[in-house]
Every structure is written in C-alpha cells, then in structure tokens.
Design an enzyme around this catalytic site. Structure first.
Site, short mmCIF file in Angstrom:
data_model
loop_
_atom_site.label_atom_id
_atom_site.label_comp_id
_atom_site.label_asym_id
_atom_site.label_seq_id
_atom_site.Cartn_x
_atom_site.Cartn_y
_atom_site.Cartn_z
N ARG A 45 0.82 -1.22 0.00
CA ARG A 45 0.00 0.00 0.00
C ARG A 45 0.85 1.26 0.00
O ARG A 45 0.52 2.24 -0.64
CB ARG A 45 -0.87 0.01 1.25
CG ARG A 45 -2.10 -0.80 1.07
CD ARG A 45 -3.20 -0.20 1.90
NE ARG A 45 -4.30 -1.14 1.97
CZ ARG A 45 -5.03 -1.34 3.05
NH1 ARG A 45 -4.75 -0.69 4.15
NH2 ARG A 45 -6.02 -2.17 3.03
N LYS A 144 -9.55 -18.37 -2.84
CA LYS A 144 -10.76 -18.69 -2.11
C LYS A 144 -10.74 -17.96 -0.76
O LYS A 144 -9.66 -17.57 -0.33
CB LYS A 144 -10.88 -20.21 -1.91
CG LYS A 144 -9.90 -20.77 -0.84
CD LYS A 144 -10.28 -22.12 -0.41
CE LYS A 144 -10.96 -22.15 0.92
NZ LYS A 144 -10.15 -21.97 2.12
N HIS A 174 -5.83 -24.64 -3.59
CA HIS A 174 -4.46 -25.16 -3.53
C HIS A 174 -4.42 -26.69 -3.41
O HIS A 174 -3.40 -27.30 -3.72
CB HIS A 174 -3.63 -24.45 -2.45
CG HIS A 174 -3.91 -24.88 -1.05
ND1 HIS A 174 -4.97 -24.42 -0.33
CD2 HIS A 174 -3.26 -25.74 -0.22
CE1 HIS A 174 -4.96 -24.96 0.87
NE2 HIS A 174 -3.92 -25.77 0.97
N LYS A 178 -1.67 -30.16 -5.05
CA LYS A 178 -0.92 -31.13 -4.23
C LYS A 178 -0.57 -32.33 -5.09
O LYS A 178 -1.38 -32.78 -5.90
CB LYS A 178 -1.75 -31.54 -3.01
CG LYS A 178 -1.92 -30.36 -2.03
CD LYS A 178 -2.49 -30.81 -0.71
CE LYS A 178 -2.83 -29.63 0.17
NZ LYS A 178 -1.87 -29.37 1.23
N GLU A 212 -7.09 -31.70 10.80
CA GLU A 212 -6.03 -30.75 11.16
C GLU A 212 -5.85 -30.74 12.67
O GLU A 212 -6.82 -30.92 13.41
CB GLU A 212 -6.40 -29.34 10.70
CG GLU A 212 -6.57 -29.21 9.21
CD GLU A 212 -6.76 -27.76 8.81
OE1 GLU A 212 -5.75 -27.10 8.55
OE2 GLU A 212 -7.92 -27.30 8.78
N ASP A 231 -15.17 -23.15 4.64
CA ASP A 231 -13.71 -23.05 4.55
C ASP A 231 -13.08 -24.28 3.88
O ASP A 231 -12.08 -24.15 3.17
CB ASP A 231 -13.14 -22.90 5.98
CG ASP A 231 -11.65 -22.64 6.00
OD1 ASP A 231 -11.18 -21.87 5.14
OD2 ASP A 231 -10.95 -23.21 6.87
N HIS A 236 -12.13 -27.55 -0.97
CA HIS A 236 -11.13 -28.62 -1.02
C HIS A 236 -11.76 -30.02 -1.07
O HIS A 236 -11.39 -30.85 -1.90
CB HIS A 236 -10.20 -28.57 0.20
CG HIS A 236 -9.51 -27.24 0.38
ND1 HIS A 236 -9.07 -26.48 -0.67
CD2 HIS A 236 -9.17 -26.54 1.49
CE1 HIS A 236 -8.50 -25.37 -0.21
NE2 HIS A 236 -8.55 -25.39 1.10
N LYS A 334 -10.92 -29.11 12.73
CA LYS A 334 -9.73 -28.54 13.38
C LYS A 334 -9.58 -29.19 14.75
O LYS A 334 -10.54 -29.72 15.32
CB LYS A 334 -9.90 -27.03 13.55
CG LYS A 334 -10.12 -26.31 12.23
CD LYS A 334 -9.12 -25.22 12.00
CE LYS A 334 -9.32 -24.51 10.68
NZ LYS A 334 -8.21 -24.66 9.76
C1 BG6 Z 1 -7.19 -23.38 3.79
C2 BG6 Z 1 -8.15 -23.14 4.93
O1 BG6 Z 1 -7.84 -23.22 2.56
O2 BG6 Z 1 -6.67 -24.70 3.88
C3 BG6 Z 1 -7.48 -23.38 6.27
O3 BG6 Z 1 -8.63 -21.80 4.86
C4 BG6 Z 1 -6.84 -24.74 6.30
O4 BG6 Z 1 -8.41 -23.25 7.34
C5 BG6 Z 1 -5.96 -24.96 5.08
O5 BG6 Z 1 -6.07 -24.83 7.49
C6 BG6 Z 1 -5.46 -26.38 5.01
O6 BG6 Z 1 -4.52 -26.47 3.99
P1 BG6 Z 1 -3.36 -27.56 4.08
O7 BG6 Z 1 -2.65 -27.45 2.77
O8 BG6 Z 1 -2.51 -27.19 5.25
O9 BG6 Z 1 -4.05 -28.88 4.28
#
Ligand code: BG6
Length: 491
Positions: A45, A144, A174, A178, A212, A231, A236, A334
């Site tokens: 910025r 996202k 993402h 992988k 996680e 999320d 995913h 989580k």
């Molecule tokens: C993100 C989520 O898209 O993916 C997070 O917003 C999550 O909450 C993360 O922790 C998990 O990604 P990875 O690659 O660590 O499994």
C-alpha cells in the site's frame, strides 16, 4: 515453461504472499523453472512498505523454508522481485507508474494474483481495466473463499467477469496443486487396472478426510464468519470428491476436466430439510488434551460465544450410473487427533468366501488409500496367506508406494505448481465459475438448515476424532472411519 512473464501479487505483503507465494517462486527459481527476464511484482500500500519489502520477504522466507533457504540463490532470485507501491482503493498516479512498468516489459504474459479480501476483487479489476492492463494474455488469479454463499459468490464472479473473460479467470484451490492429488488422476487414467474397478459394482464406499491439529491460528474474524463447511468442504473436499468420481476427460485440457467435474457436482444429491440432520454432523471443539498439553476450546480461543462449526462430517451420494448407492463420506475438522488428508476407497467383499474364516481369520475387503499429507503415498491393502504359519492364516498386507521415498529430492509445493501453470496459461487445475456455483448450490441449503432455532454444533474434545455422532453416521451403515495412524493402514 519458456514464456517470459510478469507475475503481480496484489496483497504482496500479506500472510499468504510471504508464507506461500514468494517461497514457492523461490523454489521454482532454484529449480530453473522461472524463465530469465520474468518478474514477480508484489504490491504494497505504501512507498515505505515497498522500500522495506525485500528485507521482510527474506526474513519470512528464511523462517518458513528453514534449511532449504540458501543466501546466494536468494540474492540471485531477489533480482527478479520488483515491489510496487500501489493502492487498490485509489486510482491515482501510482497506477500510471505501475501500468508503465508493466507495459515496458519483455513479458509475453501477465498474471494478476489477487491475494486480497474478495470484497476488493471487483475494484482491482476495474482499475486494471482503466489502465488497459487486462490484455488478451493477462490472467487474474482469485483466491478462495469466493463468496459466503451462492449469491455473494455470484456477485464477485460477476464483477470480475466485467473485465476479464472466463478463460482468463483462474480460481485457485491449492488442494488441486498437491502432488498426490495429481497422482490420483494419473492413477485413475493411466492404469488400465483401475478402469474396470472404479464404480458401484466394485466399490463399497469412499471416505475423504482432511483432519487438522491446528485451531483458529489467529484467523478469528475470518474463521468465525466462515466455519468448516465454507472453509473446507465447499472447496477442497468437494474438489477431491470430483477427482475421485468424475468420468475420464477425453483429453487433459482445462475445459474437458472441468466439464467432467461439473457433471459430478450437478449429480450430488441435494441435502434438504430433515435430510441434513440425518446425513450431516457438525461439531465444535471444546478444551482437550493434545500432545500432553491442555488446549483451549474454540469459544475460549475466540473469546466469545459462537455456533460456528469447526468440524463437519457428511454422507453424500452421487446420483448417476457409476456411483449409484455408493456413499461418499466427507469429514474435516480442526483440533483433531492427527494432521492428515486421505482418500480411502473401500472395495466390496469377495462375492463368495472359499475359506473357513473361523480357522483362517476374517477376510477383509481391499482398500486403496491415497494419502495427500503429511506424507504422500498410495497404498493398497490385500489379503495374503501368512508364510510363517503352517496352517492357512489370512492376513492383510499393504502394497506401499511412498512418493517421498521414491522421489527424495522433490519438494512438494502446491502453490508452486499452480502459479507456474497460471504463468504458462494452463487452467486445467483451476476452478471454473460453474464449479463454484454448483458447490454453493449443494452447500447453501445445509447451512440454511443450521440456522433453525435450537440447531447447534456438537461439542468434541480437542485431540479427539470429532463428535461421537460422526462415528454413528458410519456405524449406522455398518462401517467405520479409517483414522490416520490408527486403523487406516491395516484393518
Ligand atoms: C485453507 C483453509 O484453505 O486450507 C485453512 O482456509 C486450512 O483453514 C488450510 O487450514 C489447510 O490447507 P493444508 O494445505 O494445510 O491442508
């Protein structure tokens, strides 16, 4: 990749840019995968932030890459980074300087990565348009979450579509970058063995789990407004489900792959009204023990009351010929017992057992386990006869293809792969607008049902595998979850 590119990162000083994007480009550079003359242009910025950017970036990359960081190569790589001070909210003189910088470039393609809140996607694209920067070879990458529900996602997509054609809009997930996810496609579409073993005739059910150990990680305001369904499941997990369930694309082009994924999402059986209670479990962690330490519950971390879910388990069905009556169990949460992302394909029992199982031991169905993380592997469990036993004794053994052992020097990095694809103009691992719309169309009614009075997530202890009802979801079907490190390798 040989075309020279300019890769602009809006929100260049943000967490994602410094933790994932810059380190990923550094890796690509070290692997010789960045064409000479290409530039990374993180935006900040203020002019002061741009001036201090390189020192900050170096410190962060060192921190995140640890031993992988190496000063000489960083210095060489750093010559390709050009921090730019440009404020998305103000179309001022700095945008002219920015446009000039891009127009006087040797690059033949250009990527604008919007690592910013989605609320400013529209404005940013508008300014790019005002400066004539959205040329035919310019792509925009959207992070996202796209929206909060179908309606808000549509509004964001509409704003961006005003300035970029769909072919140049790259929506990133993402998980698609992988390595084992890539290998899932290779496994399915380059091995004849599986072609005839990939449907309701052979497969009993599928489990897709992403567990996680982390909790809120300081993302309080974002996470509490989102929850695990928005999320993780909306993007995913549904993407993983698509890759397991889709038909073979006729070629590996973006359009063919996306068309097949969209068909899967369209065939997902909607969960409406009372079906939500029967097929979906939502949970929220309370204080529990992890690694010998007591960790706080979600609401303690948040410092407030909340009904946001940190765990979701779903029994889903895909209503088409291939998957008729095969449940897909999805689960994410989580503060669970292990960090693991895994797809388990459970085959059916043999149609007739020739063994006296009382004497030989119970026969277990074959199981294909595709582990996405922490280590990347594909395993197949099979029944064999135990050679150490004089009598026939059946025993499950695992055929194990461990990618980290097979490719020891390879550094898996989902963002590297996806950003290089965007720079090269390959959208096959990116998400089409129709995928986003269909995913929300399935998720929205579930979340709506959760808004009913008296609806609340079930508590589960941090360090556990989620609420007991999630186990019941499977035990009602005479099945069990395969939990990483416990029962997933063996029976
Ligand atoms: C993100 C989520 O898209 O993916 C997070 O917003 C999550 O909450 C993360 O922790 C998990 O990604 P990875 O690659 O660590 O499994």
């Amino acid at each position: 990749m040989s075309n020279v590119f300019d890769f602009v990162i809006f929100g260049g000083a943000g967490d994602l840019a410094l933790r994932k994007l810059i380190p990923a480009w550094y890796r690509a550079y070290r692997e010789g995968a960045m064409p000479a003359g290409s530039r990374i242009l993180p935006t900040t910025r203020s002019v002061e932030a741009a001036a201090g950017y390189m020192a900050k970036a170096q410190a962060k990359v060192e921190e995140f890459l640890g031993d992988e960081f190496e000063l000489e190569s960083w210095k060489a790589f750093a010559n390709n980074i050009v921090p730019v001070a440009v404020d998305i909210s103000t179309l001022d003189q700095r945008w002219d300087d920015f446009a000039e910088l891009l127009n006087n470039s040797a690059a033949t393609s250009r990527v604008f990565y919007l690592s910013t809140p989605p609320a400013v996607y529209g404005e940013c694209c508008k300014h790019l348009d005002a400066k004539g920067l959205n040329t035919a070879t310019s792509r925009v990458v959207l992070e996202k979450p796209i929206g909060y529900d179908g309606k808000s996602a549509d509004a964001i997509n509409e704003q961006v579509a005003e300035f970029f054609p769909e072919a140049n809009i790259y929506r990133i997930d993402h998980y698609m970058g992988k390595e084992t996810v890539q290998n899932l496609m290779a496994l399915r579409f380059s091995n004849g063995l599986f072609e005839n073993l990939w449907d309701a005739k052979s497969i009993d059910h599928v489990q897709i789990s992403v567990s996680e150990r982390v909790g809120l990680e300081g993302r309080v305001s974002f996470y509490d407004g989102a929850g695990a369904m928005r999320d993780m499941i909306q993007n995913h997990l549904l993407q993983l489900l698509c890759l397991v369930a889709m038909e073979a694309p006729h070629k590996l082009s973006a359009n063919s792959i996306r068309a097949e994924k969209i068909k899967v999402l369209e065939a997902l059986r909607p969960l409406l009204g009372a079906d939500v209670g029967k097929n979906v479990v939502r949970g929220q962690y309370v204080s529990g023990e992890m690694g010998g330490e007591q960790v706080p519950g979600y609401q303690d971390e948040l410092g407030d009351e909340s009904t946001t879910e940190t765990f979701v388990a779903v029994r889903a069905h895909i209503d088409n010929w291939r998957w008729s009556k095969v449940p897909f169990y999805l689960r994410t949460g989580k503060r669970l017992n292990e960090r693991c992302a895994e797809i388990v394909i459970q085959y059916k029992d043999v149609s007739h057992s020739v063994y006296d199982e009382e004497a030989t031991g119970k026969m277990l169905p074959n199981r294909l386990i595709i582990r996405v993380q922490p280590e990347e592997s594909i395993q197949m469990t099979m029944m064999t006869n135990n050679l150490e036993s004089v009598e026939t004794k059946l025993e499950p053994v695992t055929l194990d293809l461990n990618f980290s052992e097979q490719y020891q020097d390879f550094k898996s990095d989902a963002y590297k792969r996806l950003m290089m694809d965007a720079a090269a103009g390959d959208a096959s691992l990116y998400i089409h607008r129709d995928e986003v719309d269909n995913a929300w169309a399935w998720v929205d009614p579930i979340i709506e049902q959760w808004q009913m009075p008296d609806s609340a997530p079930e508590p589960y202890a941090a360090g556990s595998w989620g609420p007991e009802t999630a186990n019941k979801l499977l035990s009602d079907d005479n099945r069990i979850w395969f939990n990483a490190g416990q029962n997933s390798k063996r029976a």
